[in-house]
Design a protein around this motif. Structure first.
Motif, short mmCIF file in Angstrom:
data_model
loop_
_atom_site.label_atom_id
_atom_site.label_comp_id
_atom_site.label_asym_id
_atom_site.label_seq_id
_atom_site.Cartn_x
_atom_site.Cartn_y
_atom_site.Cartn_z
N ILE A 160 2.60 5.05 11.82
CA ILE A 160 3.11 6.42 11.75
C ILE A 160 2.94 7.13 13.08
CG2 ILE A 160 2.79 8.59 10.56
CD1 ILE A 160 2.03 7.07 8.14
N ASN A 208 -1.40 2.64 14.80
CA ASN A 208 -0.98 3.14 13.49
C ASN A 208 0.54 3.28 13.51
OD1 ASN A 208 -0.55 4.66 11.19
ND2 ASN A 208 -2.52 5.67 11.38
N LEU A 252 6.69 2.78 4.54
CA LEU A 252 6.14 2.75 3.18
C LEU A 252 6.29 1.36 2.58
CD1 LEU A 252 6.84 6.03 1.28
CD2 LEU A 252 4.70 4.96 1.82
N GLY A 253 7.46 0.74 2.81
CA GLY A 253 7.64 -0.62 2.30
C GLY A 253 6.67 -1.60 2.93
N SER A 311 -1.91 -1.80 4.64
CA SER A 311 -2.51 -1.31 5.88
C SER A 311 -1.39 -0.82 6.78
CB SER A 311 -3.31 -2.41 6.56
OG SER A 311 -3.70 -1.97 7.83
N LEU A 312 -1.73 0.09 7.66
CA LEU A 312 -0.73 0.61 8.59
C LEU A 312 -0.86 -0.01 9.97
CD1 LEU A 312 -0.69 4.39 7.71
CD2 LEU A 312 1.08 2.74 7.27
N ASP A 313 -1.68 -1.03 10.11
CA ASP A 313 -1.90 -1.64 11.42
C ASP A 313 -0.65 -2.37 11.87
OD1 ASP A 313 -2.96 -2.59 13.67
OD2 ASP A 313 -4.61 -3.68 12.74
N TYR A 324 3.78 -0.85 4.19
CA TYR A 324 2.43 -0.56 3.69
C TYR A 324 2.21 -1.20 2.33
CZ TYR A 324 -1.48 1.94 1.78
OH TYR A 324 -2.66 2.23 1.18
N ARG A 325 3.25 -1.23 1.53
CA ARG A 325 3.09 -1.84 0.20
C ARG A 325 2.86 -3.34 0.30
NH1 ARG A 325 5.69 0.26 -4.94
NH2 ARG A 325 4.70 2.31 -4.93
N LEU A 331 10.24 6.16 8.01
CA LEU A 331 9.18 6.38 7.03
C LEU A 331 9.39 5.53 5.79
CD1 LEU A 331 8.34 10.11 7.34
CD2 LEU A 331 6.97 8.16 7.91
N SER A 332 10.64 5.35 5.37
CA SER A 332 10.83 4.49 4.19
C SER A 332 10.49 3.04 4.52
CB SER A 332 12.25 4.62 3.67
OG SER A 332 13.16 4.20 4.64
N LEU A 333 10.82 2.61 5.74
CA LEU A 333 10.42 1.25 6.15
C LEU A 333 8.91 1.11 6.20
CD1 LEU A 333 12.85 0.27 9.00
CD2 LEU A 333 12.43 -0.97 6.94
N ALA A 346 13.45 9.51 11.48
CA ALA A 346 12.24 9.78 10.71
C ALA A 346 12.40 9.32 9.27
CB ALA A 346 11.91 11.27 10.78
N GLY A 347 13.56 9.61 8.66
CA GLY A 347 13.74 9.21 7.27
C GLY A 347 13.73 7.71 7.10
N LEU A 348 14.54 7.03 7.93
CA LEU A 348 14.60 5.56 7.80
C LEU A 348 13.27 4.92 8.14
CD1 LEU A 348 18.03 4.54 9.24
CD2 LEU A 348 17.19 4.26 6.95
#
Lengths: 147, 250
Positions: free
Chosen positions: A30, A28, A82-83, A90-92, A85-86, A78-80, A74-76
């Motif tokens: 994250i 995962n 999210l992109g 999937s988060l694989d 994931y879009r 997580l935004s990556l 963490a900020g950078l």
């Protein structure tokens, strides 16, 4: 001095290794980043222990910088994530094995996995509490599709 | 073989810890969490016997070892939990335990700052992203670890290397179980060189806000400016990278 230097070094090493194992084994995206944060904790314990051993504030100053970089990461990250994931829903992390241009040779086959969405597995609906149901081991094509 | 027999005090807890982590990592079939847990507890107790005996007040040593055990156990549960939300909460618990360690290392300001930054900001953001991206419980990729055997063997070989280096510094107990001799000076402070004069504690203010602030804004002023610049750049980058929604949609 209550906590000796050796105990702190051993604890920092254990936390670092646990974070490294999590970084290597989790799939995962994250949780991979969370494991990296656990490695940073081990490093911070090391810095503080040596700072206390030498009796000055340098280790604490270094740890402040570690905190800063952890917040940036963490900020950078997580935004990556999210992109990403879009793009694939999937988060694989195995979905991102091939990052080259389309005309370059593939390093791994692109067919993994056949369906991108692991979210549509028809798990039985249970109450929130209780044991997690067993993972369906039948092939994905034979599972009934969601209406 | 002879070497293994000589070093069994160091190698046995490492092997038990490897067994615990390897058995507890998520896999398709049922995990043997009970076996892994028992092996892990035995490994922790043996490792505690390897460390030098605590000096000073008993209550503080007890709190120290409780925090350390809590940090290690939550770390293992974090990397082995199938549910990513549970894993993030275990990470928050490990962070709190590490903050207890910070407190005992005479860094109360850093303990508070770490609680605020990690448990208050980072873990909450992680939880938001997990809930946004993954609403239907544990997905398939959370139920199978990637190469658990290779990764755990690598990790514990690294840990064994670190422990052996510490043992060679006479910091851990030797094979005969004799107590550790006097502490070896790891890095002697060079004589006649005054590199960071403002980092020295004045009137015992090690770890207080005053001491850390004098060190940060005295010795490391340029680094503080650089760190602020990095934070600014990261903020701009995160805003630029964040996925945008179309106009008018939620």
């Amino acid at each position: 001095m209550t906590s000796s230097l050796e105990s702190n070094l051993v604890l920092g090493a254990i936390l670092f290794v646990l974070g490294a194992i999590g970084f290597l084994t989790r799939r995962n995206l994250i949780l991979i980043m969370l494991s990296a944060e656990l490695m940073l904790h081990g490093v911070s314990i090391n810095l503080l222990a040596f700072g206390q051993y030498h009796g000055n504030s340098q280790g604490q100053s270094f740890t402040v910088f570690v905190l800063t970089i952890a917040a940036c990461e963490a900020g950078l990250g997580l935004s990556l994530i999210l992109g990403m994931y879009r793009r694939k829903k999937s988060l694989d992390v195995n979905l991102w094995t091939n990052l080259g241009e389309p005309d370059l040779p593939r390093l791994a086959d692109d067919t993994y996995p056949p369906a991108p969405a692991a979210l549509e597995e028809p798990l039985p609906h249970l109450a929130v509490a209780g044991r997690m149901p067993a993972y369906p081991t039948t092939p994905r094509s034979t599972l009934p599709t969601k209406p | 073989m002879k070497w293994i027999l000589e070093e069994w005090r160091l190698l046995l807890p490492l092997a038990l810890g490897w067994l615990a982590v390897w058995r507890m990592l998520p896999r398709d079939k049922s995990r043997s969490r009970i076996l892994g847990g028992i092996a892990g507890v035995i490994a922790l107790v043996m490792l505690q016997g390897l460390l030098p005996a605590p000096t000073g007040p008993l209550i503080q040593s007890g709190v120290y070892f409780a925090c350390a055990a809590l940090a290690v156990v939550s770390g293992v549960l974090m990397i082995s939990d199938r549910d990513p939300i549970n894993a993030a909460l275990w990470f928050a618990l490990a962070t709190l335990a590490v903050c207890g360690i910070f407190m005992l290392n005479s860094a109360p300001f850093l303990a508070a700052a770490t609680v605020v930054v990690y448990a208050g900001a980072i873990v909450v953001t992680f939880l938001f992203v997990i809930m946004l991206a993954q609403q239907a419980g544990a997905a398939g990729y959370d139920r199978r670890a990637a190469q658990p055997l290779l990764a755990t063997v690598f990790g514990f070989v690294l840990l064994a290397g670190l422990m052996l280096v510490l043992r060679d510094w006479k910091a851990l107990k030797t094979a005969d179980g004799e107590a550790a001799p006097a502490i070896v000076q790891f890095l002697p402070t060079p004589e006649g060189i005054d590199a960071n004069p403002l980092s020295r504690p004045v009137n015992g203010d090690l770890g207080t806000l005053q001491g850390v602030g004098r060190s940060l804004f005295g010795d490391y002023l340029y680094a503080v400016e650089l760190a602020g610049t990095i934070l600014l750049i990261a903020t701009i980058g995160a805003i630029a990278l964040a996925p945008r929604r179309a106009q008018g949609t939620l």
